[in-house]
Design a protein around this motif. Sequence first.
Motif, PDB file in Angstrom:
ATOM      1  N   SER A 107      -5.662  -0.115  -1.604  1.00 19.62           N
ATOM      2  CA  SER A 107      -6.178   1.107  -1.450  1.00 19.62           C
ATOM      3  C   SER A 107      -7.528   1.393  -0.897  1.00 19.62           C
ATOM      4  O   SER A 107      -8.309   0.538  -1.127  1.00 19.62           O
ATOM      5  CB  SER A 107      -5.923   2.182  -2.785  1.00 19.62           C
ATOM      6  OG  SER A 107      -6.425   3.472  -2.635  1.00 19.62           O
ATOM      7  N   THR A 108      -7.776   2.651  -0.363  1.00 21.00           N
ATOM      8  CA  THR A 108      -9.102   2.853   0.187  1.00 21.00           C
ATOM      9  C   THR A 108      -9.555   3.815  -1.058  1.00 21.00           C
ATOM     10  O   THR A 108      -8.755   4.400  -1.948  1.00 21.00           O
ATOM     11  CB  THR A 108      -9.353   3.557   1.502  1.00 21.00           C
ATOM     12  OG1 THR A 108      -8.629   4.826   1.345  1.00 21.00           O
ATOM     13  CG2 THR A 108      -8.729   2.478   2.486  1.00 21.00           C
ATOM     14  N   CYS A 156      -9.786  -2.540  -3.779  1.00 20.26           N
ATOM     15  CA  CYS A 156     -10.267  -1.380  -3.023  1.00 20.26           C
ATOM     16  C   CYS A 156     -10.848  -1.924  -1.664  1.00 20.26           C
ATOM     17  O   CYS A 156     -11.841  -2.552  -1.619  1.00 20.26           O
ATOM     18  CB  CYS A 156     -11.201  -0.336  -3.691  1.00 20.26           C
ATOM     19  SG  CYS A 156     -11.901   0.994  -3.251  1.00 20.26           S
ATOM     20  N   ALA A 185      -4.922   7.978  -0.180  1.00 22.00           N
ATOM     21  CA  ALA A 185      -4.759   6.634  -0.466  1.00 22.00           C
ATOM     22  C   ALA A 185      -4.553   6.277  -1.846  1.00 22.00           C
ATOM     23  O   ALA A 185      -3.560   5.293  -2.329  1.00 22.00           O
ATOM     24  CB  ALA A 185      -5.594   6.026   0.153  1.00 22.00           C
ATOM     25  N   GLU A 237     -10.224   7.037  -0.253  1.00 22.90           N
ATOM     26  CA  GLU A 237      -9.718   8.312   0.101  1.00 22.90           C
ATOM     27  C   GLU A 237      -8.589   8.703  -0.953  1.00 22.90           C
ATOM     28  O   GLU A 237      -7.743   8.238  -1.570  1.00 22.90           O
ATOM     29  CB  GLU A 237      -9.004   8.431   1.326  1.00 22.90           C
ATOM     30  CG  GLU A 237      -9.927   8.071   2.753  1.00 22.90           C
ATOM     31  CD  GLU A 237      -9.086   7.950   3.794  1.00 22.90           C
ATOM     32  OE1 GLU A 237      -8.000   8.071   4.031  1.00 22.90           O
ATOM     33  OE2 GLU A 237      -9.758   7.573   4.789  1.00 22.90           O
ATOM     34  N   SER A 241       0.735  -1.233  -0.084  1.00 11.99           N
ATOM     35  CA  SER A 241       0.021  -0.224   0.090  1.00 11.99           C
ATOM     36  C   SER A 241       1.009   1.185   0.023  1.00 11.99           C
ATOM     37  O   SER A 241       2.160   0.941   0.267  1.00 11.99           O
ATOM     38  CB  SER A 241      -0.892   0.054   1.081  1.00 11.99           C
ATOM     39  OG  SER A 241      -0.163   0.177   2.379  1.00 11.99           O
ATOM     40  N   LYS A 296      -4.011  -3.267   4.955  1.00  3.03           N
ATOM     41  CA  LYS A 296      -3.114  -4.215   4.082  1.00  3.03           C
ATOM     42  C   LYS A 296      -3.060  -5.327   4.807  1.00  3.03           C
ATOM     43  O   LYS A 296      -3.197  -6.654   4.162  1.00  3.03           O
ATOM     44  CB  LYS A 296      -1.983  -3.563   3.740  1.00  3.03           C
ATOM     45  CG  LYS A 296      -0.843  -4.162   3.148  1.00  3.03           C
ATOM     46  CD  LYS A 296       0.405  -3.473   2.911  1.00  3.03           C
ATOM     47  CE  LYS A 296       0.983  -3.038   4.367  1.00  3.03           C
ATOM     48  NZ  LYS A 296       1.062  -3.956   5.133  1.00  3.03           N
ATOM     49  N   VAL A 331      -4.589   1.398   5.580  1.00  3.89           N
ATOM     50  CA  VAL A 331      -5.758   0.890   4.446  1.00  3.89           C
ATOM     51  C   VAL A 331      -6.308  -0.381   4.730  1.00  3.89           C
ATOM     52  O   VAL A 331      -7.117  -0.933   3.863  1.00  3.89           O
ATOM     53  CB  VAL A 331      -5.137   1.127   3.242  1.00  3.89           C
ATOM     54  CG1 VAL A 331      -4.686   2.630   3.003  1.00  3.89           C
ATOM     55  CG2 VAL A 331      -3.964   0.369   2.888  1.00  3.89           C
TER      56      VAL A 331
END
Length: 287
Positions: free
Chosen positions: A158-159, A188, A164, A161, A25, A32, A30
Amino acid sequence: MGNQAEKLRLKMENKRISTSIGVISGKGGVGKSNFSTNFSFNLAEKGYEIVIVDMDIGMGNIHILLGEKSRYSLIDYLSGEYILEDVIESFLSNIDYLSGGSAMAKVIEWNDSMFDRLLSAFELLQQRYDYIIFDMGAGATEWSLQLLEALDDIIVISTTEPTAVMDAYSMMKYVNTRNPLKNMHIVCNRALTTDEANQTLHRLKSTAQQFLNKNLNILGSIPEDIHVRKAVQQQKLFSILYERAPATKAVQKITTTYTSGQSKNLNELDTNRFINALKSIFSKGRG
């Protein structure tokens, strides 16, 4: 200790061609490591032998998420204090793990003994397991980029955001610069809606295609789910504790999507590819 050694011996008798996966990440927080552990569990549910290697330098938490107490870490093996069988911990019958330990940063200061022991460990792991899951620390270091360069696959978490997403893209750019042929997949996590997740995934995919000329494989998304937080608080995997939770079903689907794309011809694969790549990459930094 005798049972663990016997278990490892039996695994050695079955010659394998392992797949090495780096879970990365761009920033922390997030999910991970939560993905790495639950993804590993779902691979194991499909009958594969799994080992998780915690590479989160100085902040390893895989053993905490698994609800386990790690006696030794990878650094104990690299320093020559213990053999590999001592530092490999068993979680389930077909899931083992190695803790990174708080002293992992010392590995950056290479010496020949550490280098040789590292290669020896990874060589043994690829013979014993079907999948080696490297849970990498957030962000990029020279050490982590060198390792990622040698792995078979990269899964980027990733998120939704913006920070991110930007950091995830930066990580992909780092890896792609070193090896444009590297297989990269994206997930995601903690999405509030399916539309939000899809927009994030396709934004990353199109950006990578436009600016890196890189085709990313979309594995899917995991929704924001209170069961994940509850499982972490209990130091259990949400895939085990909450079998019907939305996050559990999402990781199951992601795992199926990933494995369905793994069409290896055993006669064509080089069983030493991973180790040879590491030797080539790491030898550049040795005098």
